[in-house]
Design a protein around this motif. Sequence first.
Motif, PDB file in Angstrom:
ATOM      1  N   VAL A  77       0.846  -1.102   0.072  1.00  0.00           N
ATOM      2  CA  VAL A  77      -0.007  -0.118   0.050  1.00  0.00           C
ATOM      3  C   VAL A  77       1.129   1.218   0.091  1.00  0.00           C
ATOM      4  O   VAL A  77       1.685   1.271   0.977  1.00  0.00           O
ATOM      5  CB  VAL A  77      -0.883   0.088   1.196  1.00  0.00           C
ATOM      6  CG1 VAL A  77      -1.872   1.268   1.308  1.00  0.00           C
ATOM      7  CG2 VAL A  77      -1.832  -1.477   1.172  1.00  0.00           C
TER       8      VAL A  77
ATOM      9  N   LYS B  27      -3.352   9.666   2.232  1.00  0.00           N
ATOM     10  CA  LYS B  27      -4.036   9.437   1.066  1.00  0.00           C
ATOM     11  C   LYS B  27      -3.438   8.351  -0.066  1.00  0.00           C
ATOM     12  O   LYS B  27      -2.003   8.785  -0.186  1.00  0.00           O
ATOM     13  CB  LYS B  27      -4.465  10.801   0.346  1.00  0.00           C
ATOM     14  CG  LYS B  27      -5.401  11.488   0.900  1.00  0.00           C
ATOM     15  CD  LYS B  27      -6.000  12.652   0.109  1.00  0.00           C
ATOM     16  CE  LYS B  27      -7.070  13.444   0.969  1.00  0.00           C
ATOM     17  NZ  LYS B  27      -7.459  14.498   0.135  1.00  0.00           N
ATOM     18  N   PRO B  28      -3.856   7.586  -0.896  1.00  0.00           N
ATOM     19  CA  PRO B  28      -3.236   6.661  -1.583  1.00  0.00           C
ATOM     20  C   PRO B  28      -2.789   7.166  -2.779  1.00  0.00           C
ATOM     21  O   PRO B  28      -3.409   8.357  -3.104  1.00  0.00           O
ATOM     22  CB  PRO B  28      -4.544   5.655  -1.911  1.00  0.00           C
ATOM     23  CG  PRO B  28      -5.733   6.496  -1.795  1.00  0.00           C
ATOM     24  CD  PRO B  28      -5.443   7.415  -0.594  1.00  0.00           C
TER      25      PRO B  28
ATOM     26  N   ARG C  46      -1.811   6.553  -6.595  1.00  0.00           N
ATOM     27  CA  ARG C  46      -2.046   5.534  -7.696  1.00  0.00           C
ATOM     28  C   ARG C  46      -0.841   5.970  -8.693  1.00  0.00           C
ATOM     29  O   ARG C  46      -0.295   6.784  -8.681  1.00  0.00           O
ATOM     30  CB  ARG C  46      -3.438   6.047  -8.260  1.00  0.00           C
ATOM     31  CG  ARG C  46      -3.531   7.282  -9.037  1.00  0.00           C
ATOM     32  CD  ARG C  46      -5.038   7.396  -9.725  1.00  0.00           C
ATOM     33  NE  ARG C  46      -4.997   8.288 -10.366  1.00  0.00           N
ATOM     34  CZ  ARG C  46      -5.836   9.057 -11.246  1.00  0.00           C
ATOM     35  NH1 ARG C  46      -7.030   7.828 -11.412  1.00  0.00           N
ATOM     36  NH2 ARG C  46      -5.979  10.042 -11.786  1.00  0.00           N
TER      37      ARG C  46
ATOM     38  N   ASP D 217      -2.815   0.552  -7.803  1.00  0.00           N
ATOM     39  CA  ASP D 217      -4.017   0.973  -8.471  1.00  0.00           C
ATOM     40  C   ASP D 217      -4.731   2.427  -7.803  1.00  0.00           C
ATOM     41  O   ASP D 217      -3.751   3.130  -7.285  1.00  0.00           O
ATOM     42  CB  ASP D 217      -5.053  -0.141  -8.158  1.00  0.00           C
ATOM     43  CG  ASP D 217      -5.400  -0.470  -6.718  1.00  0.00           C
ATOM     44  OD1 ASP D 217      -5.139   0.336  -5.976  1.00  0.00           O
ATOM     45  OD2 ASP D 217      -6.032  -1.495  -6.550  1.00  0.00           O
TER      46      ASP D 217
ATOM     47  N   ASP E 191      -6.543   2.809  -5.145  1.00  0.00           N
ATOM     48  CA  ASP E 191      -6.413   2.732  -3.903  1.00  0.00           C
ATOM     49  C   ASP E 191      -4.977   2.741  -3.468  1.00  0.00           C
ATOM     50  O   ASP E 191      -4.818   2.510  -2.128  1.00  0.00           O
ATOM     51  CB  ASP E 191      -7.215   1.864  -3.354  1.00  0.00           C
ATOM     52  CG  ASP E 191      -8.935   1.773  -3.566  1.00  0.00           C
ATOM     53  OD1 ASP E 191      -9.145   3.020  -3.642  1.00  0.00           O
ATOM     54  OD2 ASP E 191      -9.277   0.599  -4.041  1.00  0.00           O
TER      55      ASP E 191
ATOM     56  N   ARG F 232      -2.824   0.369  -4.101  1.00  0.00           N
ATOM     57  CA  ARG F 232      -2.457  -1.005  -3.841  1.00  0.00           C
ATOM     58  C   ARG F 232      -1.755  -1.750  -4.836  1.00  0.00           C
ATOM     59  O   ARG F 232      -2.228  -1.360  -6.093  1.00  0.00           O
ATOM     60  CB  ARG F 232      -3.686  -1.808  -3.288  1.00  0.00           C
ATOM     61  CG  ARG F 232      -4.256  -1.428  -1.956  1.00  0.00           C
ATOM     62  CD  ARG F 232      -5.501  -2.149  -1.601  1.00  0.00           C
ATOM     63  NE  ARG F 232      -5.938  -1.631  -0.142  1.00  0.00           N
ATOM     64  CZ  ARG F 232      -5.612  -2.197   0.776  1.00  0.00           C
ATOM     65  NH1 ARG F 232      -4.522  -2.877   0.831  1.00  0.00           N
ATOM     66  NH2 ARG F 232      -5.849  -1.636   1.967  1.00  0.00           N
TER      67      ARG F 232
END
Length: 136
Positions: A38, A46-47, A49, A73, A75, A77
Amino acid sequence: MGIRFWTRIAVLLVVVPIVAACLWAQSDDGPMSSLKIVVVRDSDGKPLRSAQVVLHLINRKGKSQGEMDLKTDVDGRASADAIPFGTVELQVIAKGFQTFGQDYEIKQPEMEITIKMKRPAGQYSTYENHDDKKPQ
């Protein structure tokens, strides 16, 4: 030297290499892990991408035995299955962030690693005035 002798020799010449190959394959194959990565921003969690995640697989002798190139992705991940137990050098590259790199010991059937990406720090210049005093 009868036919039995030569039959035994032939069997040994066929069976021994097969057994040796099976034992060698077992020693390299060992336990595997499902690895989840992650990638988030350090500042707000915050993710991120489309970050590039590179896994360098390191064998027991400390030599690289291959690499995997993944993208996160929406998210943040990325995942990889069938990662052999042992050392993995993990590198993450994302535009506008410092490159991340660290070694991890893979020793569980499932692992999740969270990477917090930082923005680049300001650079120090000898050409700028760094004193609180004004030049005279």
